[in-house]
Design a protein around this motif. Structure first.
Motif, PDB file in Angstrom:
ATOM      1  N   GLU A 137     -15.396   4.594   2.601  1.00  0.00           N
ATOM      2  CA  GLU A 137     -14.228   5.142   3.551  1.00  0.00           C
ATOM      3  C   GLU A 137     -13.689   5.156   4.541  1.00  0.00           C
ATOM      4  OE1 GLU A 137     -13.238   7.120  -0.790  1.00  0.00           O
ATOM      5  OE2 GLU A 137     -13.475   7.761   0.799  1.00  0.00           O
ATOM      6  N   GLN A 178     -17.738  -4.992   1.823  1.00  0.00           N
ATOM      7  CA  GLN A 178     -17.298  -5.067   0.304  1.00  0.00           C
ATOM      8  C   GLN A 178     -18.561  -5.531  -0.669  1.00  0.00           C
ATOM      9  OE1 GLN A 178     -15.172  -9.131  -0.151  1.00  0.00           O
ATOM     10  NE2 GLN A 178     -14.177  -8.169  -1.746  1.00  0.00           N
ATOM     11  N   GLU A 218     -10.542   1.355  -6.635  1.00  0.00           N
ATOM     12  CA  GLU A 218      -9.364   0.750  -6.376  1.00  0.00           C
ATOM     13  C   GLU A 218      -9.083   0.434  -5.355  1.00  0.00           C
ATOM     14  OE1 GLU A 218      -7.903   1.769  -9.797  1.00  0.00           O
ATOM     15  OE2 GLU A 218      -8.802   0.938 -11.505  1.00  0.00           O
ATOM     16  N   THR A 219      -8.658   1.998  -4.522  1.00  0.00           N
ATOM     17  CA  THR A 219      -7.742   1.638  -3.122  1.00  0.00           C
ATOM     18  C   THR A 219      -9.364   0.755  -2.181  1.00  0.00           C
ATOM     19  OG1 THR A 219      -7.127   3.708  -4.118  1.00  0.00           O
ATOM     20  CG2 THR A 219      -7.295   3.295  -1.439  1.00  0.00           C
ATOM     21  N   ASN A 221     -10.744  -1.530  -2.515  1.00  0.00           N
ATOM     22  CA  ASN A 221     -10.598  -2.749  -2.714  1.00  0.00           C
ATOM     23  C   ASN A 221      -9.547  -2.916  -2.087  1.00  0.00           C
ATOM     24  OD1 ASN A 221     -13.633  -3.468  -3.998  1.00  0.00           O
ATOM     25  ND2 ASN A 221     -12.960  -2.935  -5.753  1.00  0.00           N
ATOM     26  N   ARG A 222      -8.503  -2.561  -2.132  1.00  0.00           N
ATOM     27  CA  ARG A 222      -7.111  -3.347  -1.833  1.00  0.00           C
ATOM     28  C   ARG A 222      -7.323  -3.378  -0.500  1.00  0.00           C
ATOM     29  NH1 ARG A 222      -4.842  -0.210  -6.340  1.00  0.00           N
ATOM     30  NH2 ARG A 222      -4.630   1.286  -5.060  1.00  0.00           N
ATOM     31  N   LYS A 223      -7.526  -2.217   0.235  1.00  0.00           N
ATOM     32  CA  LYS A 223      -8.180  -2.837   1.644  1.00  0.00           C
ATOM     33  C   LYS A 223      -8.730  -3.582   1.835  1.00  0.00           C
ATOM     34  CE  LYS A 223      -7.213   2.537   2.255  1.00  0.00           C
ATOM     35  NZ  LYS A 223      -7.606   3.919   3.190  1.00  0.00           N
ATOM     36  N   GLU A 225      -8.629  -6.224   1.111  1.00  0.00           N
ATOM     37  CA  GLU A 225      -8.285  -7.392   0.351  1.00  0.00           C
ATOM     38  C   GLU A 225      -7.370  -7.989   1.500  1.00  0.00           C
ATOM     39  OE1 GLU A 225      -6.519  -7.579  -2.829  1.00  0.00           O
ATOM     40  OE2 GLU A 225      -8.404  -7.471  -4.312  1.00  0.00           O
ATOM     41  N   VAL A 226      -6.649  -6.381   2.442  1.00  0.00           N
ATOM     42  CA  VAL A 226      -5.828  -6.888   2.927  1.00  0.00           C
ATOM     43  C   VAL A 226      -6.367  -6.960   4.195  1.00  0.00           C
ATOM     44  CG1 VAL A 226      -4.292  -5.467   4.814  1.00  0.00           C
ATOM     45  CG2 VAL A 226      -4.117  -4.870   2.171  1.00  0.00           C
ATOM     46  N   GLU A 229      -7.409 -11.207   4.187  1.00  0.00           N
ATOM     47  CA  GLU A 229      -5.978 -12.148   4.544  1.00  0.00           C
ATOM     48  C   GLU A 229      -5.696 -11.707   5.868  1.00  0.00           C
ATOM     49  OE1 GLU A 229      -3.546 -10.266   1.435  1.00  0.00           O
ATOM     50  OE2 GLU A 229      -4.208 -10.654  -0.455  1.00  0.00           O
TER      51      GLU A 229
END
Length: 272
Positions: A137, A178, A218-219, A221-223, A225-226, A229
Motif C-alpha cells: 500500500e 502488482q 481489492e482496493t 488492485n483497483r488503484k 488498475e488506475v 490505465e
C-alpha cells in the motif's frame, strides 16, 4: 503439532505477536530439522519464543522481546532477498480465553481457546499478510505521488512535456507492486494449517475480517488498475506527439524535395 507452542511455560496465558516485512523473500531451506512446523516454517527462538518465517519476506515473532529478535534477524540476514531498509511492522496480543470459541475483538486482543501451534500459525499468517499489504500500500501511494504531477500538468496546461522513459518507469513500478500482491504472496489463500485443522476456519475468517485483508487487496488492485490505465494514456499521448512530429518532418522533407525539383527545372530552362 504439539499441544503447546511454548515448552518453558505450557500454561502461558498471554503472548505478543510481532510481525515484520523484512524483504522480498526469505530462504527457509536448512531449518527443517529444527522446525515446529514446515509450512510456514516455525522455529524455537529466544528463551521461550517462536519465530515463524514466510518465504515471501515476512517473519512473525511470538513471545519474544526486542533483545531476542535482534540476534535472530542478524542470523537470518544472509537469507533475506531484496531487504527493506525500513521493515513494515505490526503487533498483536494473543490471550488465552476459557471459552468454547475463539474471539477477535475489534482493536483488542485476539482471544483463543488454547495456545496450540496451529492457532498461533493462523494468527501469524494473517499478521504476515497484513504487514506485506501495508508495504505494498505504501509503494502504491508512492506511485500515485509520481503520477500526480504528470496528470496535473496535462489538466492545467493541456500540454505534456514528460519523456517516455519516465512513463515506462511508472509502468514498471506499477507492475512490480502488482507482482508483489498477486505473485509474491497470495493474500486470499488460506493458511496451510487449516488443511489439518478445519475447525480453525472460523478463527481465520474473523482475523481476515478484522485486518480487512480482502478489502485491502481489492482496493490495492483497483488503484493498480488506475495507475496502469493512466500510464497507458500518458504513453499514448507521447506516442501521438512523436507521430505528429514525424509527420511534420516528413511533410517538410517532401516540401524541400519539391523546392529542389522546381529549382533544378528552372535552372535547366535558364541554361537554355
Amino acid at each position: 503439532m504439539k499441544n503447546s507452542a511454548f515448552r518453558a511455560d505450557p500454561h502461558l496465558t498471554r503472548v505478543t505477536a510481532h510481525a515484520l516485512n523484512v524483504g522480498d523473500r526469505i530462504n527457509t531451506s536448512g531449518f527443517e530439522k529444527d522446525a515446529l512446523s514446515a509450512v510456514p516454517l516455525a522455529l524455537r527462538a529466544g528463551s521461550d519464543g517462536v519465530a515463524v518465517l514466510f518465504r515471501y519476506g515476512a517473519v512473525v515473532f511470538l513471545n519474544m522481546s526486542v533483545e531476542e529478535e535482534t540476534p535472530f534477524l542478524e542470523r537470518l540476514s544472509p537469507r533475506i532477498g531484496g531487504r527493506l531498509s525500513t521493515p513494515e511492522e505490526e503487533s498483536a496480543t494473543v490471550e488465552l480465553l476459557g471459552e468454547t470459541e475463539d474471539q477477535v475483538d475489534s482493536g483488542g486482543p485476539i482471544h483463543v481457546r488454547d495456545m496450540s501451534m496451529a492457532r498461533l500459525l493462523v494468527v501469524s499468517d494473517v499478521l504476515a499478510k497484513s504487514v506485506v499489504l501495508a508495504h505494498d500500500e505504501r509503494e502504491v501511494a508512492k506511485v500515485f505521488e509520481t503520477i500526480e504531477p504528470f496528470v496535473r500538468e496535462l489538466a492545467t496546461s493541456g500540454k505534456f512535456f514528460r519523456n517516455r522513459r519516465g512513463i515506462l518507469r511508472l509502468i514498471g513500478e506499477a507492475l512490480l507492486v502488482q507482482h508483489h500482491v498477486s505473485g509474491r504472496v497470495a493474500i486470499t489463500d488460506k493458511p496451510d494449517a487449516l488443511w489439518d485443522r478445519p475447525d480453525l476456519e472460523r478463527l481465520y475468517a474473523r482475523l481476515e475480517d478484522e485486518y480487512e485483508l480482502i478489502g485491502r487487496v481489492e482496493t490495492l488492485n483497483r488503484k493498480l488498475e488506475v495507475v496502469a490505465e493512466t500510464a497507458d494514456t500518458l504513453a499514448d499521448i507521447i506516442d501521438t506527439r512523436r507521430s505528429l512530429r514525424l509527420e511534420i518532418i516528413i511533410v517538410f522533407l517532401i516540401a524541400f524535395e519539391i523546392v529542389i525539383a522546381f529549382y533544378q527545372i528552372f535552372a535547366a530552362r535558364g541554361g537554355h
